[in-house]
Enzyme design. Structure first.
Site, PDB file in Angstrom:
ATOM      1  N   ILE A  89     -63.222  31.022 123.402  1.00  0.00           N
ATOM      2  CA  ILE A  89     -64.023  32.055 124.061  1.00  0.00           C
ATOM      3  C   ILE A  89     -65.458  32.038 123.520  1.00  0.00           C
ATOM      4  O   ILE A  89     -66.423  32.104 124.279  1.00  0.00           O
ATOM      5  CB  ILE A  89     -63.367  33.443 123.893  1.00  0.00           C
TER       6      ILE A  89
ATOM      7  N   ASP B 178     -49.161  36.866 126.525  1.00  0.00           N
ATOM      8  CA  ASP B 178     -49.871  37.122 125.267  1.00  0.00           C
ATOM      9  C   ASP B 178     -49.070  38.056 124.352  1.00  0.00           C
ATOM     10  O   ASP B 178     -49.224  38.011 123.130  1.00  0.00           O
ATOM     11  CB  ASP B 178     -51.245  37.750 125.546  1.00  0.00           C
TER      12      ASP B 178
ATOM     13  N   HIS C  76     -60.502   3.715 142.404  1.00  0.00           N
ATOM     14  CA  HIS C  76     -61.759   3.325 141.759  1.00  0.00           C
ATOM     15  C   HIS C  76     -62.926   3.571 142.709  1.00  0.00           C
ATOM     16  O   HIS C  76     -62.823   3.236 143.886  1.00  0.00           O
ATOM     17  CB  HIS C  76     -61.717   1.838 141.394  1.00  0.00           C
TER      18      HIS C  76
HETATM   19  C1  LIG Z   1     -62.927  35.677 128.014  1.00  0.00           C
HETATM   20  C2  LIG Z   1     -61.550  35.078 128.216  1.00  0.00           C
HETATM   21  C3  LIG Z   1     -61.428  33.883 128.872  1.00  0.00           C
HETATM   22  C4  LIG Z   1     -60.172  33.321 129.080  1.00  0.00           C
HETATM   23  N1  LIG Z   1     -60.089  32.134 129.733  1.00  0.00           N
HETATM   24  C5  LIG Z   1     -58.883  31.573 129.936  1.00  0.00           C
HETATM   25  C6  LIG Z   1     -58.768  30.357 130.654  1.00  0.00           C
HETATM   26  O1  LIG Z   1     -59.763  29.779 131.106  1.00  0.00           O
HETATM   27  N2  LIG Z   1     -57.528  29.840 130.843  1.00  0.00           N
HETATM   28  C7  LIG Z   1     -56.407  30.450 130.359  1.00  0.00           C
HETATM   29  O2  LIG Z   1     -55.309  29.928 130.561  1.00  0.00           O
HETATM   30  N3  LIG Z   1     -56.486  31.619 129.679  1.00  0.00           N
HETATM   31  C8  LIG Z   1     -57.695  32.188 129.471  1.00  0.00           C
HETATM   32  N4  LIG Z   1     -57.767  33.393 128.817  1.00  0.00           N
HETATM   33  C9  LIG Z   1     -56.524  34.014 128.321  1.00  0.00           C
HETATM   34  C10 LIG Z   1     -55.780  34.726 129.452  1.00  0.00           C
HETATM   35  O3  LIG Z   1     -56.619  35.664 130.062  1.00  0.00           O
HETATM   36  C11 LIG Z   1     -54.529  35.394 128.908  1.00  0.00           C
HETATM   37  O4  LIG Z   1     -53.775  34.456 128.174  1.00  0.00           O
HETATM   38  C12 LIG Z   1     -53.675  35.938 130.022  1.00  0.00           C
HETATM   39  O5  LIG Z   1     -54.386  36.910 130.771  1.00  0.00           O
HETATM   40  C13 LIG Z   1     -52.394  36.566 129.465  1.00  0.00           C
HETATM   41  O6  LIG Z   1     -51.643  37.061 130.520  1.00  0.00           O
HETATM   42  P1  LIG Z   1     -50.592  38.249 130.298  1.00  0.00           P
HETATM   43  O7  LIG Z   1     -49.969  38.487 131.620  1.00  0.00           O
HETATM   44  O8  LIG Z   1     -49.729  37.945 129.152  1.00  0.00           O
HETATM   45  O9  LIG Z   1     -51.471  39.505 129.851  1.00  0.00           O
HETATM   46  P2  LIG Z   1     -52.749  40.200 130.463  1.00  0.00           P
HETATM   47  O10 LIG Z   1     -53.475  39.327 131.386  1.00  0.00           O
HETATM   48  O11 LIG Z   1     -53.495  40.761 129.304  1.00  0.00           O
HETATM   49  O12 LIG Z   1     -52.162  41.383 131.332  1.00  0.00           O
HETATM   50  C14 LIG Z   1     -51.474  42.447 130.754  1.00  0.00           C
HETATM   51  C15 LIG Z   1     -51.550  43.626 131.690  1.00  0.00           C
HETATM   52  O13 LIG Z   1     -50.655  44.639 131.230  1.00  0.00           O
HETATM   53  C16 LIG Z   1     -51.246  45.905 131.424  1.00  0.00           C
HETATM   54  N5  LIG Z   1     -50.590  46.829 130.501  1.00  0.00           N
HETATM   55  C17 LIG Z   1     -50.603  46.808 129.143  1.00  0.00           C
HETATM   56  N6  LIG Z   1     -49.804  47.768 128.661  1.00  0.00           N
HETATM   57  C18 LIG Z   1     -49.280  48.414 129.720  1.00  0.00           C
HETATM   58  C19 LIG Z   1     -48.378  49.499 129.868  1.00  0.00           C
HETATM   59  N7  LIG Z   1     -47.818  50.100 128.824  1.00  0.00           N
HETATM   60  N8  LIG Z   1     -48.098  49.911 131.114  1.00  0.00           N
HETATM   61  C20 LIG Z   1     -48.623  49.293 132.204  1.00  0.00           C
HETATM   62  N9  LIG Z   1     -49.475  48.260 132.118  1.00  0.00           N
HETATM   63  C21 LIG Z   1     -49.791  47.830 130.896  1.00  0.00           C
HETATM   64  C22 LIG Z   1     -52.724  45.665 131.137  1.00  0.00           C
HETATM   65  O14 LIG Z   1     -53.507  46.657 131.732  1.00  0.00           O
HETATM   66  C23 LIG Z   1     -52.920  44.279 131.744  1.00  0.00           C
HETATM   67  O15 LIG Z   1     -53.342  44.383 133.090  1.00  0.00           O
HETATM   68  C24 LIG Z   1     -59.016  33.992 128.613  1.00  0.00           C
HETATM   69  C25 LIG Z   1     -59.131  35.217 127.963  1.00  0.00           C
HETATM   70  C26 LIG Z   1     -60.385  35.766 127.764  1.00  0.00           C
HETATM   71  C27 LIG Z   1     -60.497  37.091 127.068  1.00  0.00           C
END
Ligand SMILES: Cc1cc2nc3c(=O)[nH]c(=O)nc-3n(C[C@H](O)[C@H](O)[C@H](O)COP(=O)(O)OP(=O)(O)OC[C@H]3O[C@@H](n4cnc5c(N)ncnc54)[C@H](O)[C@@H]3O)c2cc1C
Length: 461
Positions: free
Chosen positions: A183, A306, A436
């Protein structure tokens, strides 16, 4: 009586929405609970907005090289406000796309915070009050948030996280980025291209510390060409802020003044403590512990993305969502080897790798042969004036199999699937005909070099 679903997913990021849609496609009745915006970190404050900004500044950089390509253009004038608007429109478009997909797959969306008070129950604390739904299975996909450093916490104005960095109203004159990981390096490319004086301070000896040494060295050289200073092996001891901005104190180094300080030192799982306690979930430090079937220690409860701290990548969350969705709907699947999930960095040039890198092989004491091929001898790359970098293919001497590929260069993130196909024994690849001239021919050159049969790289002595 509480509404009942086969599966309730908590979190609407890439892990959560993918799991919800897959479960629905497998015939389950599904609800998804999201407390913020659909699409999670990836869509709203991660992958997509960062790539939208990188796309704009990449286009600007190409335009600046127009003369070299034999094209006369007028003055190139970046417009940050327009770039931000374009980024916001892209995000909004995809966000409504995800909501539409959930709707068309008949996933019922609940707005609010989802909490699991007991197995088989999810309480939703929403804008209209609370409600509880009953379910057979639960998939937790609550994602992560930027790690905050206690000594210099975020103030949202001067000391910022990647979330604010993606939406600054104006380009600051100077920025110190604490953390030279993915990042940090991507945001450095955006702001440096926009004329901001950027300094990256990385505590470890190289930027992109999880990649091989040569990648860190090459990236530092290329970042320098963009005007970015990389201070590696530098430990930030404190940050003072005032109306004028900040002063960053670095051990054994002169203070660095900056208008903005972006702290990009990693992300931390968002575990809802009420849920963790109610279910008595086993933890692995700050992340939820799961097995290869993405099952937590609570029966019928899965965790992905994550929240489980495996890849911190959107496509890692997608892969885990597939496994959790299959198992939550009666299947029996396990996660693949995590090293096969590609890593991608969208810097200038890009970095991508899959399988084991040289560091991992050395740690495992594997005897390897590293084949390489540079982009400067690749026809398409030279014609497109994007010929920085190289590809390295790692062959395990004991098994004669390719165990890893690392690439640095333009568009290499687009070649991760092709690189993945190189892993394994030589037979299936030997006969693949690469078009190519294409950028991906470099992959074949490096692969051939790893086996000592390169057409264009002189033989090793
Ligand atoms: C600046 C940046 C750039 C990135 N670029 C890349 C990239 O190019 N390629 C890549 O593969 N990854 C990238 N990532 C990482 C990627 O965004 C994350 O790995 C991914 O979003 C994880 O997905 P997730 O579904 O586990 O969680 P998240 O995307 O974090 O989603 C979790 C969701 O759960 C919701 N939530 C949390 N707790 C609760 C609750 N109790 N009740 C209801 N809702 C809740 C949140 O509001 C959120 O919407 C980047 C991250 C950042 C910060």
């Amino acid at each position: 009586m509480a509404e009942r679903f086969n599966v309730v997913v908590i979190g609407g990021g890439p892990g959560g929405y993918a799991a919800a849609i897959r479960c629905a496609q497998k015939g389950a009745s599904v609800a998804l609970v999201e407390k913020d915006e659909m699409g999670g970190t990836c869509l709203n404050r991660g992958c997509i907005p960062s790539k939208a900004l990188l796309g704009s500044v990449h286009f600007m950089t190409l335009a600046r090289h127009a003369k070299l390509m034999g094209v006369e253009v007028g003055q190139i004038t970046p417009n940050w406000t327009a770039m931000q608007k374009r980024k916001d429109a892209i995000v909004a478009g995809f966000r409504s796309g995800v909501s539409g997909l959930l709707r068309s797959n008949k996933v019922k969306v609940f707005e609010g915070r989802g909490i699991v008070p007991a197995a088989g129950q999810v309480r939703v604390d929403g804008p209209d009050g609370g409600s509880t739904v009953a379910c057979d299975k639960i998939i937790l996909a609550t994602g992560s948030a930027p790690i905050q450093i206690g000594a210099f916490p975020y103030d949202g104005q001067t000391i910022i996280s990647s979330t604010e960095a993606l939406s600054l109203p104006a380009v600051p004159a100077s920025m110190v980025i604490i953390g030279g990981g993915v990042i940090g390096c991507e945001m450095a490319c955006v702001y440096a291209a926009m004329g901001c004086t950027v300094t990256i301070v990385e505590a470890l000896p190289q930027v992109l510390p999880t990649e091989d040494d040569w990648v860190g060295a090459l990236m530092a050289k290329e970042l320098k060409k963009l005007g970015i200073t990389c201070l590696t092996g530098g430990k930030v001891t404190g940050v003072d802020t005032s109306d004028q901005g900040a002063v960053v104190h670095v051990e054994s180094h002169a203070d660095i003044p900056a208008e903005k300080v972006l702290v990009a030192v990693g992300r931390r799982a968002c575990c809802d403590s009420e849920t963790v306690q109610a279910l008595g979930l086993d933890m692995n430090g700050p992340v939820v512990k799961v097995n290869r079937r993405m099952e937590t220690s609570a029966p019928g409860v899965y965790a992905i993305g994550d929240l489980v701290g495996t890849t911190y990548l959107a496509h890692g969350a997608f892969a885990e969502a597939e496994v959790a969705a299959a198992n939550a709907t009666g299947g029996n699947e396990e996660m693949q080897d995590y090293s096969l999930i590609p890593r991608a960095v969208y810097t200038f040039p890009e970095v991508a790798s899959v399988g084991k890198n040289e560091k991992a092989c050395a740690a495992e004491r594997r005897q390897v042969v590293v084949g390489s091929a540079p982009f400067r001898t690749n026809g398409r790359s030279v014609c497109h004036n994007e010929n920085v970098g190289e590809v390295r293919v790692i062959r395990d001497k004991a098994t004669d199999r390719v165990v890893g590929v690392t690439m640095v260069g333009a568009v290499v993130t687009e070649m991760t699937a092709a690189a993945r196909a190189l892993l394994g024994s030589r037979e299936p690849i030997e006969r693949v005909c690469f078009a190519h001239p294409t950028v991906s021919e470099v992959l074949k050159e490096a692969w051939e070099d790893a086996f000592g049969i390169s057409l264009h790289v002189p033989p090793r002595r």
